[in-house]
Scaffold this active site. Structure first.
Site, PDB file in Angstrom:
ATOM      1  N   PRO A  14      42.435  41.271  42.345  1.00 39.45           N
ATOM      2  CA  PRO A  14      43.480  41.684  43.287  1.00 39.45           C
ATOM      3  C   PRO A  14      43.301  40.950  44.608  1.00 39.45           C
ATOM      4  O   PRO A  14      42.186  40.907  45.144  1.00 39.45           O
ATOM      5  CB  PRO A  14      43.212  43.190  43.459  1.00 39.45           C
ATOM      6  CG  PRO A  14      41.799  43.404  43.071  1.00 39.45           C
ATOM      7  CD  PRO A  14      41.457  42.337  42.088  1.00 39.45           C
ATOM      8  N   MET A  15      44.375  40.356  45.124  1.00 38.72           N
ATOM      9  CA  MET A  15      44.269  39.651  46.407  1.00 38.72           C
ATOM     10  C   MET A  15      45.540  39.891  47.221  1.00 38.72           C
ATOM     11  O   MET A  15      46.625  39.488  46.817  1.00 38.72           O
ATOM     12  CB  MET A  15      44.025  38.154  46.176  1.00 38.72           C
ATOM     13  CG  MET A  15      42.633  37.870  45.608  1.00 38.72           C
ATOM     14  SD  MET A  15      42.295  36.131  45.282  1.00 38.72           S
ATOM     15  CE  MET A  15      43.148  35.888  43.739  1.00 38.72           C
ATOM     16  N   GLN A  67      46.214  47.942  41.532  1.00 40.80           N
ATOM     17  CA  GLN A  67      45.099  48.415  42.357  1.00 40.80           C
ATOM     18  C   GLN A  67      45.615  49.324  43.465  1.00 40.80           C
ATOM     19  O   GLN A  67      46.518  48.946  44.220  1.00 40.80           O
ATOM     20  CB  GLN A  67      44.317  47.278  43.000  1.00 40.80           C
ATOM     21  CG  GLN A  67      43.064  47.863  43.673  1.00 40.80           C
ATOM     22  CD  GLN A  67      42.241  46.869  44.449  1.00 40.80           C
ATOM     23  OE1 GLN A  67      42.740  46.248  45.384  1.00 40.80           O
ATOM     24  NE2 GLN A  67      40.989  46.714  44.063  1.00 40.80           N
ATOM     25  N   CYS A  97      37.271  46.579  49.749  1.00 39.17           N
ATOM     26  CA  CYS A  97      37.924  45.850  50.833  1.00 39.17           C
ATOM     27  C   CYS A  97      37.315  46.246  52.180  1.00 39.17           C
ATOM     28  O   CYS A  97      37.204  47.431  52.482  1.00 39.17           O
ATOM     29  CB  CYS A  97      39.417  46.152  50.806  1.00 39.17           C
ATOM     30  SG  CYS A  97      40.288  45.225  52.049  1.00 39.17           S
ATOM     31  N   LYS A 140      36.859  49.008  41.381  1.00 39.60           N
ATOM     32  CA  LYS A 140      36.298  47.722  41.831  1.00 39.60           C
ATOM     33  C   LYS A 140      35.475  48.007  43.078  1.00 39.60           C
ATOM     34  O   LYS A 140      35.963  48.639  44.015  1.00 39.60           O
ATOM     35  CB  LYS A 140      37.424  46.743  42.156  1.00 39.60           C
ATOM     36  CG  LYS A 140      36.952  45.397  42.714  1.00 39.60           C
ATOM     37  CD  LYS A 140      38.092  44.389  42.720  1.00 39.60           C
ATOM     38  CE  LYS A 140      37.679  43.033  43.267  1.00 39.60           C
ATOM     39  NZ  LYS A 140      37.655  42.979  44.734  1.00 39.60           N
ATOM     40  N   GLY A 235      38.771  35.253  41.630  1.00 40.37           N
ATOM     41  CA  GLY A 235      39.762  35.423  42.691  1.00 40.37           C
ATOM     42  C   GLY A 235      40.236  34.100  43.242  1.00 40.37           C
ATOM     43  O   GLY A 235      41.161  33.478  42.719  1.00 40.37           O
ATOM     44  N   ARG A 236      39.552  33.625  44.284  1.00 45.79           N
ATOM     45  CA  ARG A 236      40.042  32.457  45.017  1.00 45.79           C
ATOM     46  C   ARG A 236      40.192  31.216  44.142  1.00 45.79           C
ATOM     47  O   ARG A 236      41.164  30.470  44.289  1.00 45.79           O
ATOM     48  CB  ARG A 236      39.104  32.170  46.206  1.00 45.79           C
ATOM     49  CG  ARG A 236      39.267  33.212  47.298  1.00 45.79           C
ATOM     50  CD  ARG A 236      38.105  33.218  48.246  1.00 45.79           C
ATOM     51  NE  ARG A 236      36.889  33.707  47.606  1.00 45.79           N
ATOM     52  CZ  ARG A 236      35.748  33.911  48.227  1.00 45.79           C
ATOM     53  NH1 ARG A 236      35.652  33.648  49.515  1.00 45.79           N
ATOM     54  NH2 ARG A 236      34.684  34.378  47.579  1.00 45.79           N
TER      55      ARG A 236
HETATM   56  C1  FMN Z   1      43.318  36.648  50.315  1.00 43.60           C
HETATM   57  C2  FMN Z   1      42.442  37.679  49.641  1.00 43.60           C
HETATM   58  C3  FMN Z   1      42.884  38.979  49.532  1.00 43.60           C
HETATM   59  C4  FMN Z   1      42.100  39.952  48.880  1.00 43.60           C
HETATM   60  N1  FMN Z   1      42.610  41.207  48.708  1.00 43.60           N
HETATM   61  C5  FMN Z   1      41.918  42.116  47.966  1.00 43.60           C
HETATM   62  C6  FMN Z   1      42.494  43.367  47.600  1.00 43.60           C
HETATM   63  O1  FMN Z   1      43.660  43.672  47.898  1.00 43.60           O
HETATM   64  N2  FMN Z   1      41.715  44.226  46.874  1.00 43.60           N
HETATM   65  C7  FMN Z   1      40.434  43.909  46.483  1.00 43.60           C
HETATM   66  O2  FMN Z   1      39.778  44.717  45.825  1.00 43.60           O
HETATM   67  N3  FMN Z   1      39.883  42.730  46.816  1.00 43.60           N
HETATM   68  C8  FMN Z   1      40.601  41.823  47.511  1.00 43.60           C
HETATM   69  N4  FMN Z   1      40.070  40.585  47.750  1.00 43.60           N
HETATM   70  C9  FMN Z   1      38.735  40.250  47.205  1.00 43.60           C
HETATM   71  C10 FMN Z   1      38.868  39.626  45.801  1.00 43.60           C
HETATM   72  O3  FMN Z   1      39.447  40.526  44.895  1.00 43.60           O
HETATM   73  C11 FMN Z   1      37.493  39.194  45.272  1.00 43.60           C
HETATM   74  O4  FMN Z   1      36.690  40.334  45.137  1.00 43.60           O
HETATM   75  C12 FMN Z   1      36.785  38.213  46.211  1.00 43.60           C
HETATM   76  O5  FMN Z   1      37.662  37.184  46.636  1.00 43.60           O
HETATM   77  C13 FMN Z   1      35.569  37.581  45.516  1.00 43.60           C
HETATM   78  O6  FMN Z   1      35.946  36.890  44.351  1.00 43.60           O
HETATM   79  P1  FMN Z   1      36.089  35.262  44.338  1.00 43.60           P
HETATM   80  O7  FMN Z   1      34.819  34.724  44.927  1.00 43.60           O
HETATM   81  O8  FMN Z   1      36.286  34.922  42.901  1.00 43.60           O
HETATM   82  O9  FMN Z   1      37.276  34.946  45.213  1.00 43.60           O
HETATM   83  C14 FMN Z   1      40.833  39.608  48.384  1.00 43.60           C
HETATM   84  C15 FMN Z   1      40.391  38.279  48.500  1.00 43.60           C
HETATM   85  C16 FMN Z   1      41.183  37.325  49.104  1.00 43.60           C
HETATM   86  C17 FMN Z   1      40.701  35.880  49.194  1.00 43.60           C
END
Ligand code: FMN
Length: 334
Positions: A14-15, A67, A97, A140, A235-236
């Site tokens: 979720p992002m 989420q 978050c 999460k 995610g990213r």
């Molecule tokens: C722009 C952005 C928005 C995010 N929004 C959420 C969110 O709404 N809910 C959540 O649980 N995590 C959120 N995250 C965290 C991601 O879900 C993830 O846990 C985190 O980026 C680490 O994973 P990665 O290294 O693969 O990016 C967000 C991350 C980014 C970059």
């Protein structure tokens, strides 16, 4: 194993502002099998806000997980009751978050300190979901916050919340430092601790645990799965480099037959989607800027699309025009 559990072998995280319905539709063209998460939607927004705008999505997006953010069991249960009408495959509670806005609402990562409250929330959510024949409730989380000792905090959290009936978790394998770091810094500065999550997974063989944080190649995804994780959440990397990260997962992670994914077909499908959507093309195209990451012509695609999708005359055709501009210019410069 349920279909959604099978899909959770590889999920897109979720992002906020990124994993919108437009983005998920695009990702679904790249992978038929991975589980796609929505952005976080808060329980009060679901209860009091524009439900169709907050919860609506295209049927093609399945399997898709909603989420929710919140810490009030009554409001969360009501949000689940409403969300059940939208047919999500899973409803997940955000305990990760770190933003100030979220902390002021006393939910997100700061709930790592309050496993008993999370337990009450997920119990209420599960009762609401079961009453509607709705989906599984999952969580999460982080491995801890601030001065917590992760090896203690994560174990306590998982024991208490799984005791309340949750059997599937996605764990972002780093702490959140709620004082002094921005949300962005909280995704890079606290160190990753995959070993701790691996140990906790081994201690809880009946749980389904997905590893999240800093995983940015398909080889790494496969290695973590081989290492015993039930799932991997990305995610990213999935957002910035979608074709490379998602284009091979059906084959490499789900064992599906190879599919020839043709860039032009994907863009044409997105043109059709944009034509039937009420959204301006810039709201759709912005999720596609990374589509040709690392390939010849990627810069031309990114530049042409980002310059043209904001113009007043932009429309669905802007996507195909940018692709053709890339092909023309890439050939000229080859
Ligand atoms: C722009 C952005 C928005 C995010 N929004 C959420 C969110 O709404 N809910 C959540 O649980 N995590 C959120 N995250 C965290 C991601 O879900 C993830 O846990 C985190 O980026 C680490 O994973 P990665 O290294 O693969 O990016 C967000 C991350 C980014 C970059």
């Amino acid at each position: 194993m349920s279909a959604v559990r099978a899909a959770a072998r590889l999920s897109v995280a979720p992002m906020m502002e990124w994993t919108t319905p437009h983005c998920r539709f695009f990702h679904r063209l790249l992978t038929r099998h991975a589980l796609l998460y929505t952005e976080m939607v808060t329980a009060p927004a679901v209860v009091h806000g524009d439900r169709k705008r907050l919860l609506g999505y295209s049927p093609e997006e399945h399997p898709v997980a909603l989420q929710l953010g919140g810490s009030d069991p009554v409001l969360l249960a009501e949000a689940v009751r409403i969300a059940c009408g939208f047919g999500y495959d899973e409803i997940n509670l955000n305990v990760g978050c770190p933003s100030d806005r979220v902390q002021n609402g006393s939910f997100g990562a700061c709930l790592m300190r309050e496993p008993e409250l999370v337990a009450r929330c997920v119990e209420a959510m599960a009762v609401a979901s079961n009453a509607q024949g709705g989906p599984e409730i999952t969580v999460k989380c982080r491995i801890g916050v601030d001065d917590q000792v992760p090896a203690v905090a994560l174990r306590d959290f998982i024991a208490t919340v799984s005791g309340a009936g949750v059997s599937r978790f996605a764990v972002h394998a780093r702490m959140a430092w709620l004082q002094g770091l921005s949300p962005k810094e909280n995704r890079t500065i606290p160190p990753l601790d995959y070993d701790l999550v691996r140990q906790v997974r081994a201690e809880n063989p009946s749980l389904h645990i997905s590893l999240n944080g800093g995983i940015d190649t398909i080889d790494a995804v496969v290695a973590h799965l081989d290492d015993g994780f039930d799932g991997v959440m990305i995610g990213r990397a999935a957002y910035h480099d979608p074709v490379r990260m998602l284009g091979q997962v059906d084959q490499r992670v789900f064992g599906a037959p190879a599919r020839n994914i043709n860039a032009r077909d994907i863009i044409e499908a997105m043109v059709e989607y944009a034509a039937r959507s009420d959204a301006p093309v810039k709201a759709i195209g912005r999720h596609m800027l990374g589509m040709f990451g690392g390939q010849h012509g990627a810069k031309i695609w990114r530049r042409t699309l980002s310059e043209t999708m904001h113009l007043p005359e932009a429309g669905p055709h802007t996507l195909i025009n940018a692709y053709e501009a890339m092909n023309r210019r890439a050939v000229v410069h080859a």
